[in-house]
Design a protein around this motif. Structure first.
Motif, mmCIF file in Angstrom:
data_model
loop_
_atom_site.group_PDB
_atom_site.id
_atom_site.type_symbol
_atom_site.label_atom_id
_atom_site.label_comp_id
_atom_site.label_asym_id
_atom_site.label_seq_id
_atom_site.Cartn_x
_atom_site.Cartn_y
_atom_site.Cartn_z
ATOM 1 N N GLN A 31 -4.106 3.527 -3.973
ATOM 2 C CA GLN A 31 -2.936 3.399 -4.837
ATOM 3 C C GLN A 31 -3.341 3.226 -6.297
ATOM 4 O OE1 GLN A 31 0.409 3.607 -3.835
ATOM 5 N NE2 GLN A 31 0.675 3.768 -6.056
ATOM 6 N N THR A 117 0.446 -7.230 3.047
ATOM 7 C CA THR A 117 0.471 -6.561 4.343
ATOM 8 C C THR A 117 0.361 -7.535 5.501
ATOM 9 O OG1 THR A 117 -0.523 -4.579 3.375
ATOM 10 C CG2 THR A 117 -0.633 -4.803 5.771
ATOM 11 N N TYR A 140 2.386 -4.645 -3.126
ATOM 12 C CA TYR A 140 2.446 -3.580 -2.130
ATOM 13 C C TYR A 140 2.287 -4.113 -0.716
ATOM 14 C CZ TYR A 140 2.011 0.018 -5.762
ATOM 15 O OH TYR A 140 2.223 0.846 -6.840
ATOM 16 N N GLU A 143 2.303 0.103 5.411
ATOM 17 C CA GLU A 143 3.176 0.322 6.557
ATOM 18 C C GLU A 143 2.596 1.429 7.423
ATOM 19 O OE1 GLU A 143 7.136 1.073 5.249
ATOM 20 O OE2 GLU A 143 7.333 -0.862 4.220
ATOM 21 N N LYS A 172 1.786 4.592 5.077
ATOM 22 C CA LYS A 172 2.433 4.570 3.757
ATOM 23 C C LYS A 172 2.130 3.235 3.078
ATOM 24 C CE LYS A 172 6.233 7.623 5.125
ATOM 25 N NZ LYS A 172 7.699 7.759 5.297
ATOM 26 N N TYR A 173 1.885 3.327 1.793
ATOM 27 C CA TYR A 173 1.638 2.117 1.001
ATOM 28 C C TYR A 173 2.824 1.947 0.068
ATOM 29 C CZ TYR A 173 -1.398 -1.530 -0.909
ATOM 30 O OH TYR A 173 -1.952 -2.739 -1.272
ATOM 31 N N ARG A 174 3.701 1.011 0.405
ATOM 32 C CA ARG A 174 4.972 0.899 -0.297
ATOM 33 C C ARG A 174 4.961 -0.226 -1.330
ATOM 34 N NH1 ARG A 174 8.691 4.235 1.707
ATOM 35 N NH2 ARG A 174 8.599 4.865 3.909
ATOM 36 N N LYS A 175 5.548 0.075 -2.468
ATOM 37 C CA LYS A 175 5.653 -0.908 -3.539
ATOM 38 C C LYS A 175 6.937 -1.709 -3.375
ATOM 39 C CE LYS A 175 5.235 -1.291 -8.566
ATOM 40 N NZ LYS A 175 5.033 -0.549 -9.834
#
Length: 238
Positions: A31, A117, A140, A143, A172-175
């Motif tokens: 990211q 996470t 972040y 997921e 997925k790496y979500r903010k």
């Protein structure tokens, strides 16, 4: 290491599931490379707040080092902290806050990333509050779309990032949304009202045994709160 790279630090909670923890570090690194448009960038320091169990699990495992090196992440960038915040001990909490304070300096180190996470819920909550206080926007969470089949899911949970991708598992790496939006409550003086309410409740409770029995203590409480409210309205409307 160039000057630009020195700006970046990552903070996350440890996990006894080593692949999950390492995958979060890899996700965060990918990211930050995307954000910086620099495919070689890595975090100068990766601060991991372990429980004793997660640190022990990391020390007896070696496969994670190769998983990091596949993404040009040096294991020497990992900085290990051990906390027992789950004990709800005031001194341990103070120590954790002090450790966080030595990591982040908002004046000269603005590029901080916080990963939520995994880890115990109390530690993740503290990291989220810490991010809010210092207005850290890079928060972040990784997921992973694990299989619904229990046996397959268990196997997938033991895989590292590249292995998951090869297995066709969605990652997925979500903010997180900007938590500084909570400032709106402060600007509307909601937070000040709540603090005054708490102080007034403490005061009234202390006076209960001292004041004459015929006095309407609830009327006193409401009168004090009304005064606070009038004062705040005066500040807002001038």
């Amino acid at each position: 290491m160039n000057i630009y790279q020195k700006l970046f630090k990552l903070i996350l909670a440890g996990n006894t599931n080593i692949p999950a923890m390492i995958n979060a570090i890899i996700g965060a690194t990918l990211q930050v490379r995307s954000d910086s448009k620099n495919s070689d960038l890595t975090f100068r320091q990766v601060h991991i707040f372990h429980s004793e169990q997660s640190l022990q699990a990391l020390t007896i495992s070696v496969a994670w080092q190769k998983a990091l090196s596949n993404h040009k992440i040096s294991s020497t960038s990992l900085v290990h902290h051990v906390t027992k915040i789950e004990d709800s001990n005031v001194d341990r909490f103070r120590d954790l806050v002090e450790q966080l304070g030595t990591i982040v300096n908002p004046l000269d180190n603005p590029q901080n990333y916080i990963d939520l996470t995994s880890g115990i819920s109390s530690l993740k909550s503290i990291l989220a509050v810490f991010a809010y206080v210092l207005d850290i926007e890079n928060i972040y969470s990784l997921e992973i779309d694990f299989s619904k089949d229990p046996d397959t899911r268990k196997k997938q949970a033991s895989l590292f990032y590249d292995e998951l991708e090869k297995a066709g598992v969605s990652i997925k790496y979500r903010k997180f949304p900007p938590i500084k939006k909570f400032d709106t409550f402060g600007k509307l003086n909601y937070t000040e009202v709540l603090r005054h309410r708490s102080n007034i409740n403490d005061l009234v409770n202390c006076l209960t045994n001292l004041l004459p029995s015929g006095l309407d203590i609830e009327h006193l409480r409401e009168s004090l709160l009304s005064g606070v409210n009038s004062s705040l309205i005066g500040e807002i409307t001038e």
